[in-house]
Design a protein around this motif. Sequence first.
Motif, PDB file in Angstrom:
ATOM      1  N   GLN A   1      -0.160   2.030   4.822  1.00  0.00           N
ATOM      2  CA  GLN A   1      -0.977   1.012   5.473  1.00  0.00           C
ATOM      3  C   GLN A   1      -2.307   1.538   6.003  1.00  0.00           C
ATOM      4  O   GLN A   1      -3.235   0.763   6.251  1.00  0.00           O
ATOM      5  CB  GLN A   1      -0.188   0.349   6.622  1.00  0.00           C
ATOM      6  CG  GLN A   1      -0.042   1.176   7.887  1.00  0.00           C
ATOM      7  CD  GLN A   1       1.154   2.102   7.854  1.00  0.00           C
ATOM      8  OE1 GLN A   1       1.693   2.400   6.794  1.00  0.00           O
ATOM      9  NE2 GLN A   1       1.588   2.551   9.027  1.00  0.00           N
TER      10      GLN A   1
ATOM     11  N   ARG B   1      -4.642   3.029   4.483  1.00  0.00           N
ATOM     12  CA  ARG B   1      -5.764   2.835   3.555  1.00  0.00           C
ATOM     13  C   ARG B   1      -6.227   1.375   3.490  1.00  0.00           C
ATOM     14  O   ARG B   1      -7.173   1.049   2.786  1.00  0.00           O
ATOM     15  CB  ARG B   1      -5.403   3.325   2.151  1.00  0.00           C
ATOM     16  CG  ARG B   1      -4.315   2.531   1.497  1.00  0.00           C
ATOM     17  CD  ARG B   1      -4.361   2.665  -0.021  1.00  0.00           C
ATOM     18  NE  ARG B   1      -3.629   3.801  -0.545  1.00  0.00           N
ATOM     19  CZ  ARG B   1      -3.395   3.980  -1.841  1.00  0.00           C
ATOM     20  NH1 ARG B   1      -3.835   3.093  -2.710  1.00  0.00           N
ATOM     21  NH2 ARG B   1      -2.721   5.025  -2.269  1.00  0.00           N
ATOM     22  N   PHE B   2      -5.541   0.507   4.250  1.00  0.00           N
ATOM     23  CA  PHE B   2      -5.885  -0.908   4.261  1.00  0.00           C
ATOM     24  C   PHE B   2      -6.578  -1.270   5.578  1.00  0.00           C
ATOM     25  O   PHE B   2      -6.452  -0.591   6.568  1.00  0.00           O
ATOM     26  CB  PHE B   2      -4.629  -1.760   4.062  1.00  0.00           C
ATOM     27  CG  PHE B   2      -4.001  -1.579   2.708  1.00  0.00           C
ATOM     28  CD1 PHE B   2      -4.322  -2.427   1.660  1.00  0.00           C
ATOM     29  CD2 PHE B   2      -3.111  -0.540   2.471  1.00  0.00           C
ATOM     30  CE1 PHE B   2      -3.757  -2.257   0.406  1.00  0.00           C
ATOM     31  CE2 PHE B   2      -2.541  -0.360   1.221  1.00  0.00           C
ATOM     32  CZ  PHE B   2      -2.874  -1.217   0.184  1.00  0.00           C
TER      33      PHE B   2
ATOM     34  N   SER C   1     -11.438   1.170   6.654  1.00  0.00           N
ATOM     35  CA  SER C   1     -11.301   1.991   5.453  1.00  0.00           C
ATOM     36  C   SER C   1     -11.945   1.319   4.247  1.00  0.00           C
ATOM     37  O   SER C   1     -12.536   1.993   3.390  1.00  0.00           O
ATOM     38  CB  SER C   1      -9.818   2.294   5.174  1.00  0.00           C
ATOM     39  OG  SER C   1      -9.064   1.104   5.105  1.00  0.00           O
ATOM     40  N   ARG C   2     -11.887   0.002   4.174  1.00  0.00           N
ATOM     41  CA  ARG C   2     -12.517  -0.709   3.054  1.00  0.00           C
ATOM     42  C   ARG C   2     -14.036  -0.508   3.070  1.00  0.00           C
ATOM     43  O   ARG C   2     -14.655  -0.239   2.034  1.00  0.00           O
ATOM     44  CB  ARG C   2     -12.168  -2.197   3.140  1.00  0.00           C
ATOM     45  CG  ARG C   2     -12.746  -3.036   2.004  1.00  0.00           C
ATOM     46  CD  ARG C   2     -12.170  -4.444   2.005  1.00  0.00           C
ATOM     47  NE  ARG C   2     -12.390  -5.148   3.253  1.00  0.00           N
ATOM     48  CZ  ARG C   2     -11.418  -5.535   4.078  1.00  0.00           C
ATOM     49  NH1 ARG C   2     -10.155  -5.261   3.800  1.00  0.00           N
ATOM     50  NH2 ARG C   2     -11.714  -6.196   5.184  1.00  0.00           N
TER      51      ARG C   2
ATOM     52  N   ASP D   1      -7.747   8.144  -1.075  1.00  0.00           N
ATOM     53  CA  ASP D   1      -8.257   6.816  -1.363  1.00  0.00           C
ATOM     54  C   ASP D   1      -9.765   6.753  -1.129  1.00  0.00           C
ATOM     55  O   ASP D   1     -10.471   6.005  -1.807  1.00  0.00           O
ATOM     56  CB  ASP D   1      -7.547   5.790  -0.478  1.00  0.00           C
ATOM     57  CG  ASP D   1      -7.645   4.378  -1.015  1.00  0.00           C
ATOM     58  OD1 ASP D   1      -7.294   4.167  -2.193  1.00  0.00           O
ATOM     59  OD2 ASP D   1      -8.092   3.486  -0.271  1.00  0.00           O
TER      60      ASP D   1
ATOM     61  N   SER E   1      -5.859  -1.594  10.411  1.00  0.00           N
ATOM     62  CA  SER E   1      -4.848  -1.139   9.455  1.00  0.00           C
ATOM     63  C   SER E   1      -3.474  -1.528   9.986  1.00  0.00           C
ATOM     64  O   SER E   1      -3.221  -1.460  11.189  1.00  0.00           O
ATOM     65  CB  SER E   1      -4.934   0.379   9.273  1.00  0.00           C
ATOM     66  OG  SER E   1      -4.562   1.049  10.466  1.00  0.00           O
TER      67      SER E   1
ATOM     68  N   VAL F   1      -1.464  -6.229   6.951  1.00  0.00           N
ATOM     69  CA  VAL F   1      -2.593  -6.383   6.036  1.00  0.00           C
ATOM     70  C   VAL F   1      -2.240  -5.864   4.647  1.00  0.00           C
ATOM     71  O   VAL F   1      -2.645  -6.443   3.634  1.00  0.00           O
ATOM     72  CB  VAL F   1      -3.854  -5.695   6.597  1.00  0.00           C
ATOM     73  CG1 VAL F   1      -3.721  -4.187   6.619  1.00  0.00           C
ATOM     74  CG2 VAL F   1      -5.089  -6.081   5.775  1.00  0.00           C
ATOM     75  N   GLN F   2      -1.444  -4.784   4.558  1.00  0.00           N
ATOM     76  CA  GLN F   2      -1.029  -4.328   3.232  1.00  0.00           C
ATOM     77  C   GLN F   2      -0.091  -5.335   2.581  1.00  0.00           C
ATOM     78  O   GLN F   2      -0.215  -5.639   1.383  1.00  0.00           O
ATOM     79  CB  GLN F   2      -0.348  -2.958   3.294  1.00  0.00           C
ATOM     80  CG  GLN F   2       0.049  -2.467   1.900  1.00  0.00           C
ATOM     81  CD  GLN F   2       0.691  -1.098   1.867  1.00  0.00           C
ATOM     82  OE1 GLN F   2       0.825  -0.436   2.907  1.00  0.00           O
ATOM     83  NE2 GLN F   2       1.097  -0.655   0.686  1.00  0.00           N
TER      84      GLN F   2
ATOM     85  N   GLY G   1      -1.757  -8.390   0.942  1.00  0.00           N
ATOM     86  CA  GLY G   1      -2.270  -8.127  -0.393  1.00  0.00           C
ATOM     87  C   GLY G   1      -1.168  -8.009  -1.425  1.00  0.00           C
ATOM     88  O   GLY G   1      -1.307  -8.480  -2.565  1.00  0.00           O
TER      89      GLY G   1
ATOM     90  N   ARG H   1      -1.953  -2.277  -5.281  1.00  0.00           N
ATOM     91  CA  ARG H   1      -2.382  -0.952  -4.866  1.00  0.00           C
ATOM     92  C   ARG H   1      -1.187  -0.188  -4.293  1.00  0.00           C
ATOM     93  O   ARG H   1      -0.200  -0.777  -3.848  1.00  0.00           O
ATOM     94  CB  ARG H   1      -3.478  -1.049  -3.803  1.00  0.00           C
ATOM     95  CG  ARG H   1      -4.786  -1.628  -4.313  1.00  0.00           C
ATOM     96  CD  ARG H   1      -5.815  -1.650  -3.219  1.00  0.00           C
ATOM     97  NE  ARG H   1      -6.144  -0.299  -2.767  1.00  0.00           N
ATOM     98  CZ  ARG H   1      -6.730  -0.018  -1.601  1.00  0.00           C
ATOM     99  NH1 ARG H   1      -7.019  -0.986  -0.765  1.00  0.00           N
ATOM    100  NH2 ARG H   1      -7.000   1.238  -1.286  1.00  0.00           N
ATOM    101  N   SER H   2      -1.277   1.130  -4.316  1.00  0.00           N
ATOM    102  CA  SER H   2      -0.228   2.011  -3.799  1.00  0.00           C
ATOM    103  C   SER H   2       1.056   1.922  -4.619  1.00  0.00           C
ATOM    104  O   SER H   2       2.151   2.135  -4.112  1.00  0.00           O
ATOM    105  CB  SER H   2       0.059   1.690  -2.327  1.00  0.00           C
ATOM    106  OG  SER H   2       0.792   2.716  -1.720  1.00  0.00           O
TER     107      SER H   2
END
Length: 383
Positions: free
Chosen positions: A139, A141-142, A146-147, A206, A305, A309-310, A313, A325-326
């Motif tokens: 999580q 990277r989300f 990070s974006r 990432d 993060s 949120v992950q 998606g 992703r992931s």
Amino acid sequence: MFVTPSHGSGRGPVRVAVVGTGAIARVSHLPALTALAAEQPLEIVAAVDVSADAAESFRADAGIAHAYTDLDRMLAEQRPDLVTLCTPPRFHRDQTVAALRAGAWVWCEKPPCPSLEDFDAIEAAEGADGGPYASIVFQHRFGSGSRHVRELLARGALGRPLVVHCQTTWYRDQAYYSVPWRGSWADEGGGTTMGHGIHQMDLLLDLLGPWAEIRAMAGRLVHDIETEDVSTALVRFGNGALATVVSSALCPDEVSRIRIDCARATVELTHLYGHRNADWRITPAPGVSAGEAAAWQDFGADEPSSHEVQLRGLLADLRAGRRPRSSGDDGRKSLELVTALYKAAFTGATVQAGEIVPGDPFYSALHGGVPGWAPGGAAKAAP
């Protein structure tokens, strides 16, 4: 043969089962599922745990219809579209493969599994185009921070990455390792590098892209465990950047940090278990215009993060039938770096990206059978 999911690709609610009802399921997965169920068609249909009492308690507290102690029976009777795995790492391979073969997508807590061999077996069990797929909980990277930074780095706005620091310095006492599966190669797969540091390493990969080579050291300095409680590494990335990576369970002043010194700016993230926009800092180099530097600070609406949120998606990907992703190679890259770190630390060799393949002892176990680290070997503070 794959079983077609019952609702995920249609208009009905996505049917979700939670497997493993311990702390991470209650603290992270259930709140994320509950929040998303309030905004989109989603139903938690079952809870599974080896303990009937634990499964029933979770079912009752969460208002779920069914509790099970048998994963296969749950998969056959409930036919979930998504299984969230909150079990110890040694179960991840078999449970993920069982869920995939039943037609369910999987969202699996890190560490993903104890070896690259296990991960490749999971990937081989995935469906063809359209899934089902297995994604790892990474999580960090989300989220908006990070974006935004990933986009700045990708388009070269900050200049070429040069010097990098990746730090996961946490504190865990001996009581933490009293949980039977922790600190064990067979059950957890690895120590603080695998269990803690992998989050920041995943975020670093990432942001920066592929790594090229690694040198490392590891030690068992304090805790009476099989695995390491501290590791340090030097990593050269494919873009030429040089990184230090530190993972530790010995640090009372706990912090998670990533710092990337680029040709035109330094970008730094300082947090502990999750980050938001305010945790990121971008410092321009001399000569960067005030207008450009100000534009870099526009992170947009704050989306911290989080598991939520992950998962949001992932659910969109499930409904669209596209790889999330992931997952696949994108999920494997962090485990590959962690595996290479262990090999470099336990052998003293410089390890190149892509060299750990079937037949390499580290492909099937992160300790690689090295005396003093492998189960049954004589314990020592450092190799």
